[in-house]
Write a protein that holds these residues in place. Structure first.
Motif, short mmCIF file in Angstrom:
data_model
loop_
_atom_site.label_atom_id
_atom_site.label_comp_id
_atom_site.label_asym_id
_atom_site.label_seq_id
_atom_site.Cartn_x
_atom_site.Cartn_y
_atom_site.Cartn_z
N UNK A 25 53.56 25.61 39.81
CA UNK A 25 52.92 26.48 38.82
C UNK A 25 52.63 27.84 39.46
N UNK A 26 52.97 28.96 38.81
CA UNK A 26 52.70 30.28 39.38
C UNK A 26 51.20 30.51 39.60
N UNK A 27 50.89 31.21 40.68
CA UNK A 27 49.51 31.60 40.99
C UNK A 27 49.38 33.12 40.85
N UNK A 28 48.19 33.62 40.47
CA UNK A 28 48.06 35.04 40.09
C UNK A 28 47.73 35.99 41.24
N UNK A 29 48.38 35.82 42.39
CA UNK A 29 48.06 36.65 43.55
C UNK A 29 48.98 37.87 43.63
N UNK A 30 48.94 38.71 42.61
CA UNK A 30 49.81 39.88 42.64
C UNK A 30 49.25 40.99 41.77
N UNK A 31 49.73 42.19 42.03
CA UNK A 31 49.50 43.34 41.15
C UNK A 31 50.82 44.06 40.95
N UNK A 32 50.98 44.64 39.77
CA UNK A 32 52.18 45.43 39.49
C UNK A 32 52.08 46.80 40.15
N UNK A 33 53.22 47.36 40.50
CA UNK A 33 53.29 48.71 41.05
C UNK A 33 53.99 49.59 40.01
N UNK A 49 40.92 41.04 49.81
CA UNK A 49 39.98 40.11 50.44
C UNK A 49 40.69 38.95 51.12
N UNK A 50 41.86 38.56 50.62
CA UNK A 50 42.51 37.35 51.12
C UNK A 50 42.81 37.44 52.62
N UNK A 51 43.47 38.50 53.11
CA UNK A 51 43.68 38.56 54.57
C UNK A 51 42.38 38.75 55.35
N UNK A 106 31.98 36.45 44.94
CA UNK A 106 32.47 35.09 44.72
C UNK A 106 32.80 34.86 43.25
N UNK A 107 31.95 35.36 42.36
CA UNK A 107 32.20 35.18 40.93
C UNK A 107 33.47 35.91 40.50
N UNK A 108 33.66 37.14 40.96
CA UNK A 108 34.84 37.91 40.59
C UNK A 108 36.11 37.28 41.16
N UNK A 109 36.06 36.84 42.40
CA UNK A 109 37.22 36.24 43.06
C UNK A 109 37.61 34.95 42.35
N UNK A 110 36.62 34.14 42.01
CA UNK A 110 36.89 32.86 41.36
C UNK A 110 37.47 33.06 39.97
N UNK A 130 39.85 29.91 42.41
CA UNK A 130 39.27 29.26 43.59
C UNK A 130 38.23 30.20 44.20
N UNK A 131 37.16 29.68 44.78
CA UNK A 131 36.18 30.55 45.44
C UNK A 131 36.74 31.09 46.75
N UNK A 132 36.26 32.24 47.20
CA UNK A 132 36.79 32.82 48.44
C UNK A 132 36.54 31.94 49.66
#
Length: 267
Positions: A142-150, A211-213, A236-240, A245-247
Motif C-alpha cells: 500500500x502506498x505511504x504518503x511520504x512525499x511532496x510534489x515539486x 523531521x524523518x531524517x 506529534x499531532x501534526x506528524x501523526x 504514525x507518531x514520530x
C-alpha cells in the motif's frame, strides 16, 4: 549479490536482479536512471529520492518503487540498501511515479535472502520461487504518503527545493511571492496549479518530511523545537495526521527496543 554495479550485470537474463549495497552516511547518488524498474529498500537509515516531479522521503525499513527510465537522485543517510532491479515487462502494474511503501517481515526476509543469490541464480527451485514471490509481495503493498510534489517551473521548484533543504517556519506566502516577483494572490494561484495544494499546506508537509531524517539522531522534543513547533505534542499531532504514525516510531530509541527486528544487515 553485494556491492555490485548494475551496469556489470544488467545484461543477465533474469527478470529480477537482487543487489545489496552499503553506503557511507551522507552519500549522494547523483542524477541517473535505470533501464529496469527498481525496488529500493533501506534496511538501515533514511533515503531521500528526488525526481523532477517530487521528493520522496523513505523512513527506515521502508522502500520506494522507482519506475524504469526515471531520472532520480538519492541521498543516503546511514543507509544499507537491498535493491531489486526488475525488467519492466515483468511488472506491467508498476506505478508510473515513485511510491514509498511499507516492508513487512516476509518481504524483508525475502529481500535479505535474495541478495545472497548469484547473478545467474537458478530459475527453478528455491531461488526462482523467491524471485517470483518477491514480485507478488511488492504488488500487494500500500502506498505511504511520504512525499511532496515539486512544481514544474524552475523558479517555484528552486523555492521548494531550498525549503526542503532548510525548512524555515518564518517563511510566508508573501515572502515566497516576493522572491519570484509576483503578487501573493497570483503566486498562490500558480503554486496550487503546479502542485495541487496551497504553498502553506506544502510547507507544512515539507517540514514534517524533514523531521524523518532528524529523528534518526534526535528526540521528538528536539525535532519539534528545531522545526518551530509550539510543543512536542503539537508536532506529534501534526506528524501523526500526515503519516498515520507518531514520530516516536522513527526514533533510534524505538528501533533499538523493537523486538520484531531480529535480523539486521551489517552496517
Amino acid at each position: 549479490m553485494k556491492n555490485v554495479s548494475l551496469d556489470a550485470v544488467d545484461h543477465v537474463d533474469r527478470a529480477v536482479l537482487p543487489i545489496g549495497t552499503d553506503y557511507p552516511s551522507g552519500h549522494v547518488l547523483d542524477w541517473h536512471e535505470h533501464r529496469r524498474a527498481q525496488f529500493l529498500y533501506g534496511a538501515t537509515g533514511v533515503m531521500v529520492v528526488d525526481t523532477a516531479e517530487g521528493t520522496w522521503t523513505v523512513p527506515p525499513e521502508r522502500a520506494v518503487l522507482i519506475p524504469a527510465a526515471t531520472q532520480h537522485r538519492v541521498r543516503m543517510l546511514g543507509v544499507s540498501t537491498r535493491s531489486l532491479y526488475i525488467e519492466p515487462d515483468a511488472v506491467p502494474w508498476w506505478p508510473a511515479t515513485c511510491t514509498v511503501v511499507d516492508v513487512p517481515a516476509l518481504l524483508r526476509e525475502l529481500l535479505l535472502s535474495a541478495v545472497e543469490f548469484e547473478v545467474d541464480y537458478a530459475l527453478s527451485g528455491r531461488e526462482g520461487c523467491i524471485a517470483t514471490l518477491l514480485l507478488h509481495e511488492i504488488a500487494a503493498r500500500t502506498p505511504l504518503p511520504f512525499h511532496v510534489a515539486i512544481p514544474s517551473s524552475a523558479d517555484l521548484a528552486a523555492l521548494c527545493r531550498g525549503y526542503l533543504a532548510a525548512p524555515d517556519v518564518g517563511v510566508t506566502n508573501a515572502v515566497w511571492a516576493g522572491r519570484v516577483a509576483m503578487s501573493e494572490r497570483a503566486f498562490t494561484r500558480r503554486f496550487r496549479a503546479e502542485t495541487g495544494e496551497s504553498p502553506a499546506v506544502w510547507r507544512g508537509r515539507a517540514r514534517l518530511l524533514a523531521a524523518v531524517p532528524l529523528l534518526r539522531t534526535a528526540s521528538v522534543s528536539e525535532v519539534a523545537g528545531r522545526l518551530g513547533y509550539a510543543s512536542p505534542a503539537a508536532f506529534t499531532a501534526a506528524f501523526t495526521r500526515a503519516f498515520g504514525l507518531p514520530p516516536s516510531r522513527f526514533t533510534a530509541a524505538h528501533r533499538d527496543g523493537d523486538p520484531s527486528r531480529t535480523r539486521r544487515p551489517a552496517p
